[in-house]
Design an enzyme around this catalytic site. Structure first.
Site, mmCIF file in Angstrom:
data_model
loop_
_atom_site.group_PDB
_atom_site.id
_atom_site.type_symbol
_atom_site.label_atom_id
_atom_site.label_comp_id
_atom_site.label_asym_id
_atom_site.label_seq_id
_atom_site.Cartn_x
_atom_site.Cartn_y
_atom_site.Cartn_z
ATOM 1 N N ASP A 99 40.715 45.428 30.770
ATOM 2 C CA ASP A 99 39.887 44.602 31.636
ATOM 3 C C ASP A 99 38.908 45.551 32.340
ATOM 4 O OD1 ASP A 99 41.652 42.638 30.917
ATOM 5 O OD2 ASP A 99 42.308 42.155 32.952
ATOM 6 N N HIS A 155 44.716 49.471 25.944
ATOM 7 C CA HIS A 155 45.337 49.112 24.674
ATOM 8 C C HIS A 155 44.505 49.605 23.489
ATOM 9 C CE1 HIS A 155 48.150 46.039 26.534
ATOM 10 N NE2 HIS A 155 47.320 46.315 27.536
ATOM 11 N N SER A 257 40.139 52.991 37.403
ATOM 12 C CA SER A 257 39.228 54.084 37.121
ATOM 13 C C SER A 257 38.263 53.685 36.024
ATOM 14 C CB SER A 257 39.967 55.368 36.753
ATOM 15 O OG SER A 257 39.082 56.468 36.779
#
Length: 296
Positions: A99, A155, A257
């Site tokens: 995200d 991922h 981050s």
């Protein structure tokens, strides 16, 4: 609460003050202190800390697999409920690893990219290795900024094999847009890791570069069972042979981050990927070259 959020927004939008509060502090000391504090096992302290956190971010825990946390760290690295994210199954697509909000993106020009307008850096400097940067000299990149309130896991964008990880020790400058417009080569100064994959489809190379930031200097790599951080004293060149599947959880930041994704020449940004776009893990990020050929 609305008054507090209005005050918060006005305060944080003051660029000079924002930069001062998040950068002109003992960054490494503050980061180590936050790491210690976040690990304290106390459900009450965790609830109080999350309450304060919500004063400064739009934290939404409705998708979290667990709703009660033993520590602030547990909330930072929370997993999502099953089915909370859908991974694009199109084999011609590279899925977003996380995200994020899209920062700078587009073509790599003779090995150079941009962190913000007027602030270039080189892929070789970021990777800490000119030879490993060579495949992306005329490729494509996307900077993905994770805010502190977002899901912090990242991922695999596609099926492939992680072949090498390079750890680069560094600082912990804030990586928000304000700092990126003021600190030259910021990503090349911060603690980071360059993760190099070879994709199953076509044998193409792909690189993910997670970059640490103030209060965020720990990176867990699940496929190696390794924790990288500012006090890490192990080897910095880490050969690997870990096969990963599209959407597989590769690891997480201890907070929020940035991850920068690099693909070779021929790949292209997916439709709608541009500066300021919000993406979710699994959403189409890039598209494969029309004719996938095996790289030498």
């Amino acid at each position: 609460m609305k008054v507090l959020r209005t005050w918060r927004d006005r305060l944080l939008q003051q660029e000079d003050l924002n930069f001062l509060l998040t950068n002109r502090i003992p960054r490494l000391a503050a980061t180590h202190a936050m790491g210690w504090f976040s690990q304290i096992r106390s459900p009450l302290l965790a609830r109080l800390s999350i309450g304060v956190w919500r004063l400064f971010t739009e934290l939404d825990l409705s998708e979290a697999k667990q709703q009660r946390f033993e520590s602030l760290h547990d909330c930072f690295v929370r997993e999502l409920k099953d089915g909370a994210r859908t991974v694009d199954a199109d084999p011609a697509v590279l899925a977003s690893p996380c995200d994020a909000i899209v920062g700078a993106c587009g073509a790599v020009q003779d090995g150079q990219v941009w962190q913000a307008k007027g602030f270039p850096y080189t892929v070789a400097d970021l990777f800490g290795h000119a030879e490993r940067a060579a495949p992306y000299r005329d490729g494509v990149f996307v900077t993905l900024r994770l805010t502190s309130a977002m899901y912090h896991h990242f991922h695999a964008p596609a099926d492939g094999t992680v072949q090498h990880v390079t750890h680069i020790a560094g600082d912990t400058w804030n990586v928000n847009p304000i700092a990126l417009k003021r600190v030259e080569r910021l990503f090349c100064k911060n603690e980071r890791a360059a993760i190099h994959l070879r994709l199953d489809r076509g044998g193409h190379l792909l690189a993910l570069v997670p970059v640490a930031a103030v209060l965020v200097a720990s990176l867990r790599l699940k496929f190696m069972d390794l924790l990288l951080h500012t006090r890490y004293r192990g080897p910095d060149e880490l050969p690997c042979d870990a096969h990963v599947s599209r959407g597989q959880d590769l690891g997480w930041f201890q907070h929020g981050s940035t991850i920068i994704v690099f693909a070779p020449r021929g790949f292209a940004l997916a439709e709608g990927i541009e500066v300021g776009t919000r993406v979710r893990m699994g959403q189409a990020l890039m598209r494969w070259p029309e004719q996938a050929t095996l790289n030498p």
